[in-house]
Design a protein around this motif. Structure first.
Motif, short mmCIF file in Angstrom:
data_model
loop_
_atom_site.label_atom_id
_atom_site.label_comp_id
_atom_site.label_asym_id
_atom_site.label_seq_id
_atom_site.Cartn_x
_atom_site.Cartn_y
_atom_site.Cartn_z
N MET A 118 0.84 -1.18 0.00
CA MET A 118 0.00 0.00 0.00
C MET A 118 0.88 1.24 0.00
O MET A 118 1.84 1.33 0.73
CB MET A 118 -0.86 0.00 1.26
CG MET A 118 -2.29 -0.09 1.00
SD MET A 118 -3.22 0.10 2.53
CE MET A 118 -4.75 -0.44 1.91
N THR A 119 0.49 2.22 -0.77
CA THR A 119 1.26 3.46 -0.83
C THR A 119 0.84 4.39 0.31
O THR A 119 -0.15 4.15 1.00
CB THR A 119 1.02 4.16 -2.18
OG1 THR A 119 -0.36 4.53 -2.26
CG2 THR A 119 1.38 3.26 -3.34
N GLY A 120 1.59 5.45 0.47
CA GLY A 120 1.28 6.41 1.52
C GLY A 120 -0.05 7.10 1.31
O GLY A 120 -0.78 7.40 2.25
N ALA A 121 -0.38 7.36 0.04
CA ALA A 121 -1.66 8.01 -0.26
C ALA A 121 -2.83 7.09 0.08
O ALA A 121 -3.85 7.55 0.60
CB ALA A 121 -1.71 8.41 -1.72
N ALA A 122 -2.69 5.81 -0.22
CA ALA A 122 -3.76 4.87 0.08
C ALA A 122 -3.96 4.71 1.58
O ALA A 122 -5.09 4.61 2.06
CB ALA A 122 -3.47 3.52 -0.56
N ILE A 123 -2.87 4.71 2.32
CA ILE A 123 -2.98 4.59 3.78
C ILE A 123 -3.66 5.82 4.36
O ILE A 123 -4.51 5.71 5.25
CB ILE A 123 -1.59 4.36 4.40
CG1 ILE A 123 -1.09 2.97 4.02
CG2 ILE A 123 -1.64 4.50 5.92
CD1 ILE A 123 0.32 2.68 4.45
#
Length: 123
Positions: free
Chosen positions: A1-6
């Motif tokens: 998971m990317t930072g934006a998704a988190i």
């Protein structure tokens, strides 16, 4: 998971938490706002479930792996329409409550308290 998704997952959690907290209040306007926040959280969760964006699915390209999934977008659009309709209905009920009782607070049901007290006395 990317930072934006988190960060979006955290935003969904915050929207659900604040929405449920507002739904438990006695003021009908707060209940309406809580329902709206729950609707926004659900829409964001549906769009997150769709995964990463891709090409438009109906362009007729040979590579289907790069095509975007249109189902989460369709479900989010349907959820927006349903949330709008229910919000309009809840606002009408809150307005009617203000006209009839001069406030938007949900009062205690005295008969419900009496029935509960009678059941405690029996048991």
């Amino acid at each position: 998971m990317t930072g934006a998704a988190i960060s979006l997952v955290v935003a969904v959690g915050v929207l659900f938490a604040v929405g449920f907290d507002l739904l438990l209040q006695r003021s009908l306007i707060r209940v309406v706002v809580g329902f709206v926040l729950l609707g926004h959280g659900a829409n964001l969760a549906l769009l997150l479930a769709g995964g990463a964006g891709g090409r438009a699915p109906l362009l007729g390209g040979d590579d289907e792996a790069q095509a975007a999934d249109p189902l989460p977008q369709a479900m989010a659009l349907t959820a927006i329409v349903i949330t709008f309709g229910v919000t309009a209905f809840l606002l009408a009920l809150a307005y009617r409550s203000v006209l009839m009782q001069d406030d938007d607070e949900v009062r205690d049901d005295l008969e419900d308290r009496r029935v509960g007290r009678d059941r405690e006395d029996e048991g």
